[in-house]
Design an enzyme around this catalytic site. Structure first.
Site, PDB file in Angstrom:
ATOM      1  N   ASN A 151       0.840  -1.288  -0.066  1.00 11.43           N
ATOM      2  CA  ASN A 151       0.121   0.030   0.157  1.00 11.43           C
ATOM      3  C   ASN A 151       0.828   1.465  -0.069  1.00 11.43           C
ATOM      4  O   ASN A 151       1.971   1.184   0.390  1.00 11.43           O
ATOM      5  CB  ASN A 151      -1.032   0.063   1.229  1.00 11.43           C
ATOM      6  CG  ASN A 151      -0.644   0.732   2.368  1.00 11.43           C
ATOM      7  OD1 ASN A 151      -0.541   2.094   2.509  1.00 11.43           O
ATOM      8  ND2 ASN A 151       0.197  -0.072   3.308  1.00 11.43           N
TER       9      ASN A 151
ATOM     10  N   PHE B 182      -1.547   8.207   4.431  1.00 11.84           N
ATOM     11  CA  PHE B 182      -2.275   8.985   5.476  1.00 11.84           C
ATOM     12  C   PHE B 182      -3.543   9.628   4.831  1.00 11.84           C
ATOM     13  O   PHE B 182      -3.836  10.794   5.294  1.00 11.84           O
ATOM     14  CB  PHE B 182      -1.517   9.937   6.112  1.00 11.84           C
ATOM     15  CG  PHE B 182      -0.401   9.137   7.168  1.00 11.84           C
ATOM     16  CD1 PHE B 182      -0.180   7.935   7.485  1.00 11.84           C
ATOM     17  CD2 PHE B 182       0.600  10.137   7.642  1.00 11.84           C
ATOM     18  CE1 PHE B 182       0.722   7.374   8.159  1.00 11.84           C
ATOM     19  CE2 PHE B 182       1.648   9.552   8.444  1.00 11.84           C
ATOM     20  CZ  PHE B 182       1.678   8.072   8.694  1.00 11.84           C
TER      21      PHE B 182
ATOM     22  N   SER C 104       5.847   5.177   8.598  1.00 15.06           N
ATOM     23  CA  SER C 104       5.094   4.821   7.323  1.00 15.06           C
ATOM     24  C   SER C 104       6.073   5.062   6.301  1.00 15.06           C
ATOM     25  O   SER C 104       6.656   6.541   6.398  1.00 15.06           O
ATOM     26  CB  SER C 104       3.719   5.996   7.247  1.00 15.06           C
ATOM     27  OG  SER C 104       3.396   5.676   5.809  1.00 15.06           O
TER      28      SER C 104
ATOM     29  N   ASN D 231       5.072   6.040   3.319  1.00 14.44           N
ATOM     30  CA  ASN D 231       4.394   6.786   2.219  1.00 14.44           C
ATOM     31  C   ASN D 231       4.137   8.384   2.155  1.00 14.44           C
ATOM     32  O   ASN D 231       3.675   8.795   1.679  1.00 14.44           O
ATOM     33  CB  ASN D 231       2.794   6.290   2.060  1.00 14.44           C
ATOM     34  CG  ASN D 231       3.126   4.630   1.761  1.00 14.44           C
ATOM     35  OD1 ASN D 231       3.832   4.034   0.783  1.00 14.44           O
ATOM     36  ND2 ASN D 231       2.386   3.784   2.541  1.00 14.44           N
ATOM     37  N   THR D 232       4.824   8.837   3.361  1.00 13.95           N
ATOM     38  CA  THR D 232       4.961  10.174   3.582  1.00 13.95           C
ATOM     39  C   THR D 232       6.106  10.667   3.416  1.00 13.95           C
ATOM     40  O   THR D 232       7.049  10.071   4.321  1.00 13.95           O
ATOM     41  CB  THR D 232       4.248  10.448   5.045  1.00 13.95           C
ATOM     42  OG1 THR D 232       2.902  10.275   4.918  1.00 13.95           O
ATOM     43  CG2 THR D 232       4.388  12.044   5.297  1.00 13.95           C
TER      44      THR D 232
ATOM     45  N   LYS E 156       5.875   3.340  17.174  1.00 14.37           N
ATOM     46  CA  LYS E 156       5.660   2.315  16.052  1.00 14.37           C
ATOM     47  C   LYS E 156       6.905   2.485  15.282  1.00 14.37           C
ATOM     48  O   LYS E 156       6.922   3.612  14.434  1.00 14.37           O
ATOM     49  CB  LYS E 156       4.485   2.388  15.315  1.00 14.37           C
ATOM     50  CG  LYS E 156       4.178   1.307  14.318  1.00 14.37           C
ATOM     51  CD  LYS E 156       2.773   1.081  13.775  1.00 14.37           C
ATOM     52  CE  LYS E 156       2.635   0.142  12.914  1.00 14.37           C
ATOM     53  NZ  LYS E 156       1.331   0.011  12.191  1.00 14.37           N
TER      54      LYS E 156
ATOM     55  N   ASN F 299       5.941  -1.655  11.172  1.00 13.98           N
ATOM     56  CA  ASN F 299       5.278  -1.060  10.147  1.00 13.98           C
ATOM     57  C   ASN F 299       5.664  -2.068   8.826  1.00 13.98           C
ATOM     58  O   ASN F 299       6.565  -3.036   9.061  1.00 13.98           O
ATOM     59  CB  ASN F 299       5.457   0.404  10.007  1.00 13.98           C
ATOM     60  CG  ASN F 299       4.305   1.031   9.318  1.00 13.98           C
ATOM     61  OD1 ASN F 299       3.684   0.699   8.386  1.00 13.98           O
ATOM     62  ND2 ASN F 299       4.031   2.094   9.944  1.00 13.98           N
TER      63      ASN F 299
HETATM   64  C1  LIG Z   1      -3.809  -1.070   3.361  1.00  9.72           C
HETATM   65  C2  LIG Z   1      -2.800  -0.708   4.784  1.00  9.72           C
HETATM   66  C3  LIG Z   1      -2.789   0.368   5.478  1.00  9.72           C
HETATM   67  C4  LIG Z   1      -2.068   0.851   6.433  1.00  9.72           C
HETATM   68  N1  LIG Z   1      -2.196   1.910   7.061  1.00  9.72           N
HETATM   69  C5  LIG Z   1      -1.424   2.350   8.231  1.00  9.72           C
HETATM   70  C6  LIG Z   1      -1.419   3.528   8.804  1.00  9.72           C
HETATM   71  O1  LIG Z   1      -2.460   4.251   8.546  1.00  9.72           O
HETATM   72  N2  LIG Z   1      -0.805   3.768  10.212  1.00  9.72           N
HETATM   73  C7  LIG Z   1       0.063   2.727  10.493  1.00  9.72           C
HETATM   74  O2  LIG Z   1       0.527   2.868  11.534  1.00  9.72           O
HETATM   75  N3  LIG Z   1       0.155   1.430   9.859  1.00  9.72           N
HETATM   76  C8  LIG Z   1      -0.479   1.248   8.528  1.00  9.72           C
HETATM   77  N4  LIG Z   1      -0.404  -0.183   8.069  1.00  9.72           N
HETATM   78  C9  LIG Z   1       0.514  -1.117   8.596  1.00  9.72           C
HETATM   79  C10 LIG Z   1       0.083  -2.122   9.484  1.00  9.72           C
HETATM   80  O3  LIG Z   1      -0.618  -1.544  10.709  1.00  9.72           O
HETATM   81  C11 LIG Z   1       1.037  -3.108   9.759  1.00  9.72           C
HETATM   82  O4  LIG Z   1       1.830  -2.475  10.834  1.00  9.72           O
HETATM   83  C12 LIG Z   1       1.463  -3.905   8.661  1.00  9.72           C
HETATM   84  O5  LIG Z   1       0.917  -4.042   7.813  1.00  9.72           O
HETATM   85  C13 LIG Z   1       2.145  -5.089   9.362  1.00  9.72           C
HETATM   86  O6  LIG Z   1       1.196  -6.163   9.675  1.00  9.72           O
HETATM   87  P1  LIG Z   1       0.560  -7.157   8.607  1.00  9.72           P
HETATM   88  O7  LIG Z   1       1.782  -8.040   8.080  1.00  9.72           O
HETATM   89  O8  LIG Z   1      -0.329  -8.293   9.626  1.00  9.72           O
HETATM   90  O9  LIG Z   1      -0.397  -6.500   7.753  1.00  9.72           O
HETATM   91  C14 LIG Z   1      -1.149  -0.315   6.981  1.00  9.72           C
HETATM   92  C15 LIG Z   1      -1.236  -1.701   6.379  1.00  9.72           C
HETATM   93  C16 LIG Z   1      -1.973  -1.780   5.269  1.00  9.72           C
HETATM   94  C17 LIG Z   1      -2.072  -3.287   4.472  1.00  9.72           C
END
Ligand SMILES: Cc1cc2nc3c(=O)[nH]c(=O)nc-3n(C[C@H](O)[C@H](O)[C@H](O)COP(=O)(O)O)c2cc1C
Length: 366
Positions: free
Chosen positions: A113, A117, A176, A178-179, A218, A247
């Site tokens: 992704n 934000f 993140s 993406n910023t 985080k 993350n």
């Molecule tokens: C579509 C998507 C959007 C995410 N948005 C955020 C976010 O806004 N803030 C954040 O701290 N992590 C975000 N994450 C990261 C997740 O919170 C997590 O740290 C990461 O996906 C690893 O866990 P997983 O393998 O179980 O997905 C996002 C993950 C995905 C897949």
């Protein structure tokens, strides 16, 4: 029960026909109605966890990014999550990056992704949380900075003041990908400054007679050994209340879906499991046994959840596996962890935390 599982699997298959972002929006809409959701909380003292004044009924939480705007926390608690982390939230509402910005790597059971934000902003979400009332679980608020902000640390401070009354804990998200430039906040001096300001804001709220809300940091999995040491040192020195590891990654471990793998953004799901678990174990070794750590990244089964606990996590979070496994996974993981605790003759799951840390922490980062 079997019928509900089958229906869930069929529902998931149909959702996967849709574009991932559309499918996510449909899922959140469905959860808002609460239809088809039946309670599946597994409660047992043996898998509960206490962090300061907070009692987590079970270790499995919904990771940030799923319920960015706090629309469905109550339904997520019903599904069986012990905690739900909403956000990431920025002071001003933000549209995020252009679509498409969310990609399923089905063969890899992964997601990439680059949302950037997108969220409704502090004020709207604060009002939503005020209306929520008492919840049957722990509510974390994940805070971040606006893309165009000229005082990024100040955005986090605003988050603390805005949400102090409605958050059970804060997650400070500097990880993140993406910023642009956000991850620079993980560098030692910047991190020290940011966390000092954030913790001072939290303490100011506390001094007004309000609750002292724990602040968790985080972090990204794309860090060097030295970077990890710096983060651990700052976290210990400033007495951060906990860490969330990790993350998404901007690296690309070997992936089957070569085409989607080239998309820019953060990779999550099964291919993230190994790296995020190594970083978790290294962090546990650096900060010692007392600092709470939430392990997140690639958990997709009871076995992988248990592995994260043994590598050093007190609590867990999942996101991507929900896309592939559906809501039954939450209860399945909790049941597995409870069974494992009993099987190993432990009185609490917490006794297993870090029991296999050394092996994971000795692995190289790349
Ligand atoms: C579509 C998507 C959007 C995410 N948005 C955020 C976010 O806004 N803030 C954040 O701290 N992590 C975000 N994450 C990261 C997740 O919170 C997590 O740290 C990461 O996906 C690893 O866990 P997983 O393998 O179980 O997905 C996002 C993950 C995905 C897949």
């Amino acid at each position: 029960m079997k019928l509900m599982r089958t229906l869930n699997k069929v529902g998931l298959k149909s959702l996967h026909i849709l574009d991932p972002e559309v499918s996510h929006a449909v899922t959140v809409k469905m959860l808002r109605t609460g239809l088809g959701v039946w309670p599946k909380q597994i409660q047992d003292k043996a898998i509960s966890y206490t962090l300061g004044d907070l009692t987590f009924q079970n270790p499995v939480g919904m990771a940030a990014g799923f319920d960015k705007n706090a629309e469905v926390p109550k339904t997520l608690f019903k599904i069986g999550f012990g905690h739900v982390e909403v956000g990431t939230l920025t002071p001003q509402p933000q549209q995020g990056n252009q679509r498409p910005r969310n990609f399923r790597l089905t063969k890899d059971r992964a997601v990439i992704n680059r949302y950037g934000f997108n969220n409704d902003g502090h004020m709207v979400v604060r009002r939503r949380l005020e209306k929520l009332g008492k919840t049957n679980g722990i509510l974390g608020v994940n805070i971040g900075a606006n893309k165009t902000s000229d005082d990024r640390s100040g955005d986090y401070v605003k988050g603390i003041h805005r949400f102090n009354d409605v958050a059970d804990y804060f997650a400070v998200n500097i990880s993140s990908p993406n910023t642009p430039g956000l991850r620079d906040l993980q560098a030692k001096d910047q991190l020290h400054e940011l966390l000092s300001r954030v913790l001072t804001a939290r303490d100011e709220e506390h001094a007004k007679g309000k609750r002292k809300v724990p602040v968790l940091l985080k972090i990204a999995p794309d860090v060097t050994e030295e970077g990890l040491q710096d983060i651990a040192q700052v976290a210990l020195e400033l007495k951060v209340d906990g860490l969330i590891v990790s993350n998404t990654t901007i690296t690309r471990p070997p992936l089957k879906d070569q085409k989607q793998a080239q998309e820019a953004g953060g990779l999550s799901g099964e291919p993230l499991f190994r790296l995020s678990t190594i970083v978790l174990a290294k962090m546990r070794r650096l900060v010692g046994p007392d600092m709470p750590i939430i392990g997140v990244g690639g958990i997709h089964s009871g076995e992988t959840a248990w592995t994260k606990i043994c590598a050093g996590a007190n609590l867990l979070q999942i996101y991507s596996a929900m896309v592939y496994e559906g809501p039954d996974l939450v209860a399945d993981i909790n049941q597995y962890l409870l069974d494992k605790t009993i099987e190993n003759g432990l009185s609490s799951l917490q006794e297993a935390v870090g029991s296999n840390m050394q092996a994971w922490a000795d692995e190289p980062l790349s």
